[in-house]
Design an enzyme around this catalytic site. Structure first.
Site, PDB file in Angstrom:
ATOM      1  N   ARG A  40       9.524  -8.408  -9.449  1.00 31.71           N
ATOM      2  CA  ARG A  40      10.151  -9.375 -10.334  1.00 31.71           C
ATOM      3  C   ARG A  40      10.771  -8.719 -11.564  1.00 31.71           C
ATOM      4  O   ARG A  40      10.533  -7.552 -11.877  1.00 31.71           O
ATOM      5  CB  ARG A  40       9.123 -10.419 -10.772  1.00 31.71           C
ATOM      6  CG  ARG A  40       8.513 -11.196  -9.620  1.00 31.71           C
ATOM      7  CD  ARG A  40       9.379 -12.248  -8.902  1.00 31.71           C
ATOM      8  NE  ARG A  40      10.789 -12.095  -8.836  1.00 31.71           N
ATOM      9  CZ  ARG A  40      11.486 -11.887  -7.719  1.00 31.71           C
ATOM     10  NH1 ARG A  40      10.894 -11.780  -6.557  1.00 31.71           N
ATOM     11  NH2 ARG A  40      12.788 -11.789  -7.746  1.00 31.71           N
ATOM     12  N   HIS A  71      -1.040  -1.668   0.929  1.00 32.96           N
ATOM     13  CA  HIS A  71      -0.422  -2.825   1.580  1.00 32.96           C
ATOM     14  C   HIS A  71      -0.993  -4.140   1.051  1.00 32.96           C
ATOM     15  O   HIS A  71      -2.201  -4.273   0.861  1.00 32.96           O
ATOM     16  CB  HIS A  71      -0.642  -2.760   3.098  1.00 32.96           C
ATOM     17  CG  HIS A  71      -0.031  -1.561   3.725  1.00 32.96           C
ATOM     18  ND1 HIS A  71       1.304  -1.488   4.020  1.00 32.96           N
ATOM     19  CD2 HIS A  71      -0.565  -0.364   4.067  1.00 32.96           C
ATOM     20  CE1 HIS A  71       1.571  -0.311   4.546  1.00 32.96           C
ATOM     21  NE2 HIS A  71       0.444   0.398   4.578  1.00 32.96           N
ATOM     22  N   ALA A  88       3.114 -12.004 -24.684  1.00 40.06           N
ATOM     23  CA  ALA A  88       2.262 -11.830 -23.514  1.00 40.06           C
ATOM     24  C   ALA A  88       2.180 -10.341 -23.181  1.00 40.06           C
ATOM     25  O   ALA A  88       3.178  -9.630 -23.232  1.00 40.06           O
ATOM     26  CB  ALA A  88       2.813 -12.603 -22.330  1.00 40.06           C
ATOM     27  N   SER A 101      -5.475  -1.552  -0.348  1.00 34.71           N
ATOM     28  CA  SER A 101      -4.852  -2.706   0.303  1.00 34.71           C
ATOM     29  C   SER A 101      -5.524  -4.014  -0.082  1.00 34.71           C
ATOM     30  O   SER A 101      -6.738  -4.086  -0.233  1.00 34.71           O
ATOM     31  CB  SER A 101      -4.915  -2.543   1.828  1.00 34.71           C
ATOM     32  OG  SER A 101      -4.124  -1.448   2.214  1.00 34.71           O
TER      33      SER A 101
END
Length: 165
Positions: A40, A71, A88, A101
């Site tokens: 993002r 993963h 933040a 993972s």
């Protein structure tokens, strides 16, 4: 899946560009991004990092140099896709850290350099340098440098070369 407004430094690679969702992020030199990864806006992947398949880096995640992300790892807030409000804390993963993972790192957490997060751990608080963290909730159970008498893992023999200098 889209790739929009990203900075890709020299030697960085995206193994399957059609199978990632990257927006407003920076990928460092020599970093590798696997398929089905979402990163993002406002996030930075450091040099020589590896982000494995099916992982999500929420907004304002910072990976230090040489971080390994296994993963299906989720780091920071994965929903919405917008940069957190002013004030933040970003989510920071220190250089050389390794996340197993399916580990989850909650927003605003700082993980120290060289720390190891076990597979499936849920990390809700800051982690010191070189800590070994496992469980739900994640808890420190040791030091990642403690090999209990084992020889260092060094398949290329590079530690001997460095010591000889």
């Amino acid at each position: 899946m889209p790739i929009t407004d990203i900075s890709l430094e020299e030697g960085a690679s995206i193994t399957h560009p059609d199978l990632v969702d990257l927006a407003g992020c920076r990928i460092g030199a020599g970093a590798r991004i696997g398929p089905f990864v979402q990163i993002r806006a406002g996030s930075r992947v450091g040099a020589r990092c590896k982000v494995s398949s099916h992982s999500v880096l929420g907004p304002s995640v910072e990976l230090g140099e040489g971080v390994f992300v296994g993963h299906g790892v989720v780091i920071g807030h994965a929903e919405g896709g917008t940069v957190p409000a002013d004030g933040a804390r970003p989510t920071r993963i220190g250089p050389g850290a390794s996340l197993g993972s399916r580990a989850t790192v909650l927003p605003g957490v700082t993980i120290g350099r060289g720390a190891m997060i076990g597979a499936g751990a849920v990390v809700g608080g800051d982690v010191p340098d070189f800590a070994l963290v496992v469980g739900v909730p994640g808890r420190v159970v040791g030091d990642a440098r403690d090999r209990r008498g084992l020889e260092p893992h060094d398949p290329a023999g590079r530690l001997d070369e460095v010591a000889a200098r």
